[in-house]
Design a protein around this motif. Structure first.
Motif, PDB file in Angstrom:
ATOM      1  N   ILE A  16      10.282  19.535 -19.508  1.00 33.64           N
ATOM      2  CA  ILE A  16      10.216  19.647 -20.969  1.00 33.64           C
ATOM      3  C   ILE A  16      11.621  19.605 -21.587  1.00 33.64           C
ATOM      4  N   ALA A  17      12.623  20.164 -20.886  1.00 34.56           N
ATOM      5  CA  ALA A  17      13.975  20.206 -21.475  1.00 34.56           C
ATOM      6  C   ALA A  17      14.528  18.791 -21.642  1.00 34.56           C
ATOM      7  N   GLY A  18      14.424  17.976 -20.592  1.00 35.72           N
ATOM      8  CA  GLY A  18      14.967  16.622 -20.656  1.00 35.72           C
ATOM      9  C   GLY A  18      14.191  15.744 -21.620  1.00 35.72           C
ATOM     10  N   ILE A  35      16.798  10.067 -16.621  1.00 38.26           N
ATOM     11  CA  ILE A  35      16.688   9.649 -15.222  1.00 38.26           C
ATOM     12  C   ILE A  35      15.930  10.726 -14.456  1.00 38.26           C
ATOM     13  N   GLU A  36      14.748  10.385 -13.978  1.00 37.21           N
ATOM     14  CA  GLU A  36      13.900  11.350 -13.250  1.00 37.21           C
ATOM     15  C   GLU A  36      13.854  10.944 -11.772  1.00 37.21           C
ATOM     16  N   GLY A  37      13.866  11.963 -10.894  1.00 38.71           N
ATOM     17  CA  GLY A  37      13.868  11.665  -9.467  1.00 38.71           C
ATOM     18  C   GLY A  37      12.504  11.787  -8.818  1.00 38.71           C
ATOM     19  N   ASP A  38      11.507  12.285  -9.556  1.00 39.61           N
ATOM     20  CA  ASP A  38      10.192  12.523  -8.950  1.00 39.61           C
ATOM     21  C   ASP A  38       9.138  12.161  -9.992  1.00 39.61           C
ATOM     22  N   GLY A  43       8.724  19.951 -11.844  1.00 39.54           N
ATOM     23  CA  GLY A  43       9.264  21.254 -11.436  1.00 39.54           C
ATOM     24  C   GLY A  43       8.397  22.370 -11.982  1.00 39.54           C
ATOM     25  N   GLN A  44       8.927  23.047 -12.985  1.00 41.93           N
ATOM     26  CA  GLN A  44       8.208  24.192 -13.557  1.00 41.93           C
ATOM     27  C   GLN A  44       7.235  23.786 -14.653  1.00 41.93           C
ATOM     28  N   THR A  45       7.574  22.721 -15.403  1.00 39.85           N
ATOM     29  CA  THR A  45       6.847  22.465 -16.653  1.00 39.85           C
ATOM     30  C   THR A  45       5.345  22.303 -16.439  1.00 39.85           C
ATOM     31  N   ILE A  46       4.933  21.532 -15.439  1.00 42.65           N
ATOM     32  CA  ILE A  46       3.497  21.299 -15.257  1.00 42.65           C
ATOM     33  C   ILE A  46       2.794  22.575 -14.773  1.00 42.65           C
ATOM     34  N   ALA A  48       3.616  25.572 -16.049  1.00 43.33           N
ATOM     35  CA  ALA A  48       3.715  26.586 -17.109  1.00 43.33           C
ATOM     36  C   ALA A  48       2.332  26.921 -17.641  1.00 43.33           C
ATOM     37  N   GLN A  49       2.191  28.136 -18.153  1.00 42.22           N
ATOM     38  CA  GLN A  49       0.907  28.506 -18.753  1.00 42.22           C
ATOM     39  C   GLN A  49       0.754  27.890 -20.144  1.00 42.22           C
ATOM     40  N   GLY A  50       1.854  27.422 -20.698  1.00 42.46           N
ATOM     41  CA  GLY A  50       1.776  26.692 -21.964  1.00 42.46           C
ATOM     42  C   GLY A  50       1.820  27.577 -23.197  1.00 42.46           C
ATOM     43  N   ILE A  51       2.160  28.845 -23.003  1.00 40.50           N
ATOM     44  CA  ILE A  51       2.162  29.776 -24.144  1.00 40.50           C
ATOM     45  C   ILE A  51       3.432  29.569 -24.963  1.00 40.50           C
ATOM     46  N   ILE A  52       3.249  29.374 -26.263  1.00 39.57           N
ATOM     47  CA  ILE A  52       4.418  29.295 -27.146  1.00 39.57           C
ATOM     48  C   ILE A  52       4.635  30.706 -27.675  1.00 39.57           C
ATOM     49  N   LYS A 344      12.558  29.118 -21.302  1.00 37.00           N
ATOM     50  CA  LYS A 344      11.114  29.047 -21.529  1.00 37.00           C
ATOM     51  C   LYS A 344      10.801  27.654 -22.055  1.00 37.00           C
ATOM     52  N   LEU A 345       9.638  27.163 -21.703  1.00 40.13           N
ATOM     53  CA  LEU A 345       9.178  25.889 -22.262  1.00 40.13           C
ATOM     54  C   LEU A 345       9.229  25.955 -23.792  1.00 40.13           C
ATOM     55  N   ALA A 346       8.775  27.074 -24.333  1.00 40.74           N
ATOM     56  CA  ALA A 346       8.716  27.243 -25.791  1.00 40.74           C
ATOM     57  C   ALA A 346      10.069  27.002 -26.441  1.00 40.74           C
ATOM     58  N   MET A 347      11.154  27.265 -25.701  1.00 41.35           N
ATOM     59  CA  MET A 347      12.485  27.177 -26.317  1.00 41.35           C
ATOM     60  C   MET A 347      13.183  25.832 -26.084  1.00 41.35           C
TER      61      MET A 347
HETATM   62  C1  LIG Z   1       4.354  29.615 -13.367  1.00 41.97           C
HETATM   63  C2  LIG Z   1       5.165  29.461 -14.621  1.00 41.97           C
HETATM   64  C3  LIG Z   1       4.581  29.701 -15.855  1.00 41.97           C
HETATM   65  C4  LIG Z   1       5.340  29.546 -17.019  1.00 41.97           C
HETATM   66  N1  LIG Z   1       4.729  29.740 -18.218  1.00 41.97           N
HETATM   67  C5  LIG Z   1       5.428  29.531 -19.351  1.00 41.97           C
HETATM   68  C6  LIG Z   1       4.787  29.671 -20.609  1.00 41.97           C
HETATM   69  O1  LIG Z   1       3.585  29.958 -20.711  1.00 41.97           O
HETATM   70  N2  LIG Z   1       5.524  29.465 -21.724  1.00 41.97           N
HETATM   71  C7  LIG Z   1       6.844  29.134 -21.664  1.00 41.97           C
HETATM   72  O2  LIG Z   1       7.451  28.979 -22.718  1.00 41.97           O
HETATM   73  N3  LIG Z   1       7.479  28.992 -20.480  1.00 41.97           N
HETATM   74  C8  LIG Z   1       6.802  29.174 -19.332  1.00 41.97           C
HETATM   75  N4  LIG Z   1       7.405  29.020 -18.133  1.00 41.97           N
HETATM   76  C9  LIG Z   1       8.816  28.607 -18.096  1.00 41.97           C
HETATM   77  C10 LIG Z   1       8.891  27.091 -18.283  1.00 41.97           C
HETATM   78  O3  LIG Z   1       7.954  26.448 -17.451  1.00 41.97           O
HETATM   79  C11 LIG Z   1      10.292  26.588 -17.951  1.00 41.97           C
HETATM   80  O4  LIG Z   1      11.260  27.314 -18.658  1.00 41.97           O
HETATM   81  C12 LIG Z   1      10.453  25.115 -18.332  1.00 41.97           C
HETATM   82  O5  LIG Z   1       9.337  24.348 -17.932  1.00 41.97           O
HETATM   83  C13 LIG Z   1      11.710  24.562 -17.676  1.00 41.97           C
HETATM   84  O6  LIG Z   1      11.783  23.202 -17.996  1.00 41.97           O
HETATM   85  P1  LIG Z   1      12.930  22.290 -17.405  1.00 41.97           P
HETATM   86  O7  LIG Z   1      12.730  20.948 -18.037  1.00 41.97           O
HETATM   87  O8  LIG Z   1      14.252  22.947 -17.547  1.00 41.97           O
HETATM   88  O9  LIG Z   1      12.709  22.247 -15.835  1.00 41.97           O
HETATM   89  P2  LIG Z   1      11.524  21.606 -14.916  1.00 41.97           P
HETATM   90  O10 LIG Z   1      10.212  21.664 -15.589  1.00 41.97           O
HETATM   91  O11 LIG Z   1      11.662  22.288 -13.621  1.00 41.97           O
HETATM   92  O12 LIG Z   1      11.928  20.096 -14.811  1.00 41.97           O
HETATM   93  C14 LIG Z   1      12.992  19.625 -14.029  1.00 41.97           C
HETATM   94  C15 LIG Z   1      12.804  18.137 -13.828  1.00 41.97           C
HETATM   95  O13 LIG Z   1      13.982  17.630 -13.196  1.00 41.97           O
HETATM   96  C16 LIG Z   1      13.592  16.768 -12.143  1.00 41.97           C
HETATM   97  N5  LIG Z   1      14.688  16.736 -11.177  1.00 41.97           N
HETATM   98  C17 LIG Z   1      15.103  17.720 -10.321  1.00 41.97           C
HETATM   99  N6  LIG Z   1      16.174  17.311  -9.612  1.00 41.97           N
HETATM  100  C18 LIG Z   1      16.437  16.036 -10.022  1.00 41.97           C
HETATM  101  C19 LIG Z   1      17.426  15.084  -9.662  1.00 41.97           C
HETATM  102  N7  LIG Z   1      18.353  15.335  -8.750  1.00 41.97           N
HETATM  103  N8  LIG Z   1      17.407  13.854 -10.261  1.00 41.97           N
HETATM  104  C20 LIG Z   1      16.484  13.572 -11.207  1.00 41.97           C
HETATM  105  N9  LIG Z   1      15.520  14.451 -11.595  1.00 41.97           N
HETATM  106  C21 LIG Z   1      15.508  15.663 -11.004  1.00 41.97           C
HETATM  107  C22 LIG Z   1      12.300  17.387 -11.609  1.00 41.97           C
HETATM  108  O14 LIG Z   1      11.534  16.460 -10.868  1.00 41.97           O
HETATM  109  C23 LIG Z   1      11.623  17.787 -12.908  1.00 41.97           C
HETATM  110  O15 LIG Z   1      10.891  16.725 -13.475  1.00 41.97           O
HETATM  111  C24 LIG Z   1       6.692  29.161 -16.956  1.00 41.97           C
HETATM  112  C25 LIG Z   1       7.286  28.923 -15.702  1.00 41.97           C
HETATM  113  C26 LIG Z   1       6.528  29.063 -14.549  1.00 41.97           C
HETATM  114  C27 LIG Z   1       7.171  28.766 -13.239  1.00 41.97           C
END
Ligand SMILES: Cc1cc2nc3c(=O)[nH]c(=O)nc-3n(C[C@H](O)[C@H](O)[C@H](O)COP(=O)(O)OP(=O)(O)OC[C@H]3O[C@@H](n4cnc5c(N)ncnc54)[C@H](O)[C@@H]3O)c2cc1C
Length: 395
Positions: A16-18, A35-38, A43-46, A48-52, A344-347
């Motif tokens: 979600i951040a990218g 640029i995504e590697g997978d 990682g975490q986003t899929i 997440a519980q999805g709560i804002i 957090k996803l929300a942020m």
């Molecule tokens: C079980 C769980 C429940 C949650 N529930 C909530 C919720 O209800 N509400 C909320 O606000 N937050 C929630 N969160 C927190 C939220 O999911 C995370 O803060 C947020 O998804 C992080 O997003 P991100 O994009 O930083 O990382 P990620 O979602 O981890 O994404 C990282 C991405 O980078 C890619 N990547 C990794 N290494 C490389 C590389 N070398 N080259 C290219 N790509 C790469 C990965 O494949 C992935 O696609 C939850 C987290 C967990 C674990």
């Protein structure tokens, strides 16, 4: 010579951040390539519980906190985007519910925590009168229920619909990389994929939003905090529930969100203290703990025929002294390289705003470029929800 792309920003990692950052930068006229590697959200986003969050769960100890302040505006911001009136058009994404609930047990500590939170969160947390049965979630609508229920101003998103909307809209600017990301000292990156020509990417700034993949950056260290999540499915589940149950601590005892798997079956996704404390339990013990919790909290449901699955996952965040959760998104910079975690996803929208601010201070001038030369490059697929994973063991 390998073909070269000169762009404003390279984003590494499509959770979600990218994706949110990519969207925001494109809307502001920057050229950005993700640029995504997978898989997107892998990682975490899929997971997440999805709560804002509106911050309610961070006021349970009776004091407003930095986290609660940071999150206060998030439900309204996301709702605007979902209506097509915000900074990013998310009209093709949807909420699972407009409001999350919070319920207390009969225990005085549980009721007291909710009472204090409701005072602090006056506009975002409203007590539901016991006689308003149609406002009570079906799972809690039972004569034996003896707690108090509040409605929170916290929507719950269908996370895949958000990922899908962003992936489709910004498709030309999202590529799959088939090798490790190597950032050279001159700031260039190389895109690899079998049977594709090597592309050199020359960004003004590189942003790492790779979650747990933001490694090897000594000026931006991460921490990993594990969770042992539980999923429940079966016809006995008493309808969809989106709610935190309050116990004695400042962390919800149980957080339930509801989802539908690819076969249309209802899934209860269980987090909160069950998932935090469950990291010390193996799978069978975690399932026993989940059954015990559900039996204790909703004893009028027959839990015997319900099937369970569990998995562990790490939350990736900026390192904190003491290892607690950061209060807000974290952005670090070393020259023209940024590493960021939304916490957090929300942020994620707040994080993108902060990164754009850094670009401004670096004097990056927005300049859109055509991405047609990359039209034939492979694109990442979307990650699969945990309840749809084929390797998940249900029992
Ligand atoms: C079980 C769980 C429940 C949650 N529930 C909530 C919720 O209800 N509400 C909320 O606000 N937050 C929630 N969160 C927190 C939220 O999911 C995370 O803060 C947020 O998804 C992080 O997003 P991100 O994009 O930083 O990382 P990620 O979602 O981890 O994404 C990282 C991405 O980078 C890619 N990547 C990794 N290494 C490389 C590389 N070398 N080259 C290219 N790509 C790469 C990965 O494949 C992935 O696609 C939850 C987290 C967990 C674990």
């Amino acid at each position: 010579m390998n073909p070269t792309f000169n762009i404003n920003v390279a984003i590494i990692g499509g959770g979600i951040a990218g994706l949110w950052l990519l969207a925001r930068l494109h809307e502001r006229g920057y050229s950005a390539l993700l640029i995504e590697g997978d898989r997107l959200g892998a990682g975490q986003t899929i997971c997440a519980q999805g709560i804002i969050h509106s911050g309610a769960k961070y006021t349970l100890h009776g004091q407003s906190s930095e986290s609660a302040e940071a999150m206060a505006g998030m439900p309204a911001l996301w709702r605007r985007c979902l209506k097509g009136e915000g900074e990013i058009d998310l009209r093709n994404a949807w909420m699972l519910t407009e409001h999350q609930h919070l319920w207390t047990t009969r225990a005085p500590v549980s009721r007291l925590a909710a009472f204090f939170a409701s005072k602090l969160m006056r506009s975002r947390m409203e007590k539901i009168a016991a006689q308003k049965t149609d406002e009570i979630p079906p799972a809690l609508r039972h004569p034996k229920f003896d707690g108090v229920i509040y409605r929170l101003d916290e929507p719950v998103l269908n996370v895949a619909s958000v990922l899908n909307t962003l992936a489709k809209r910004y498709h030309p600017a999202i590529v799959l990389n088939g090798g490790p990301v190597v950032l050279k000292a001159d700031g260039t990156l190389t895109l690899h994929y079998p049977q594709q020509p090597l592309w050199i990417i020359r960004p003004s700034v590189t942003v790492f939003t790779a979650g747990a993949g933001n490694t090897g950056l000594p000026w931006a260290t991460l921490q990993l905090r594990p969770l042992h999540m539980v999923m429940a499915r079966g016809v006995n589940l008493p309808g969809p529930l989106y709610a935190h149950c309050l116990g004695a601590s400042d962390l919800p005892r149980l957080t339930v969100t509801s989802h539908y798997d690819a076969g249309g079956r209802l899934i209860w996704y269980l987090g909160g203290a069950l998932a935090e404390e469950g990291v010390n339990r193996d799978r069978p013990a975690q399932i026993r703990a989940a059954r015990r919790e559900l039996q204790a909290l909703l004893p009028w449901v027959d839990w015997n025929p319900v099937e369970f699955a569990t998995f562990t996952i790490q939350r990736a965040e900026a390192h904190q002294h003491g290892g607690g959760r950061p209060a807000a998104p974290s952005v670090f910079r070393d020259g023209r390289v940024i590493a960021a975690w939304p916490t957090k996803l929300a942020m994620a929208p707040l994080l993108a705003e902060q990164i754009e601010e850094v670009l401004r201070t670096l004097g990056v001038q927005p300049r859109l470029i055509g991405l047609d030369p990359l039209a034939a490059w492979p694109r990442p697929e979307l990650a699969v929800y945990p309840w749809d994973r084929e390797d998940m063991e249900w029992s």
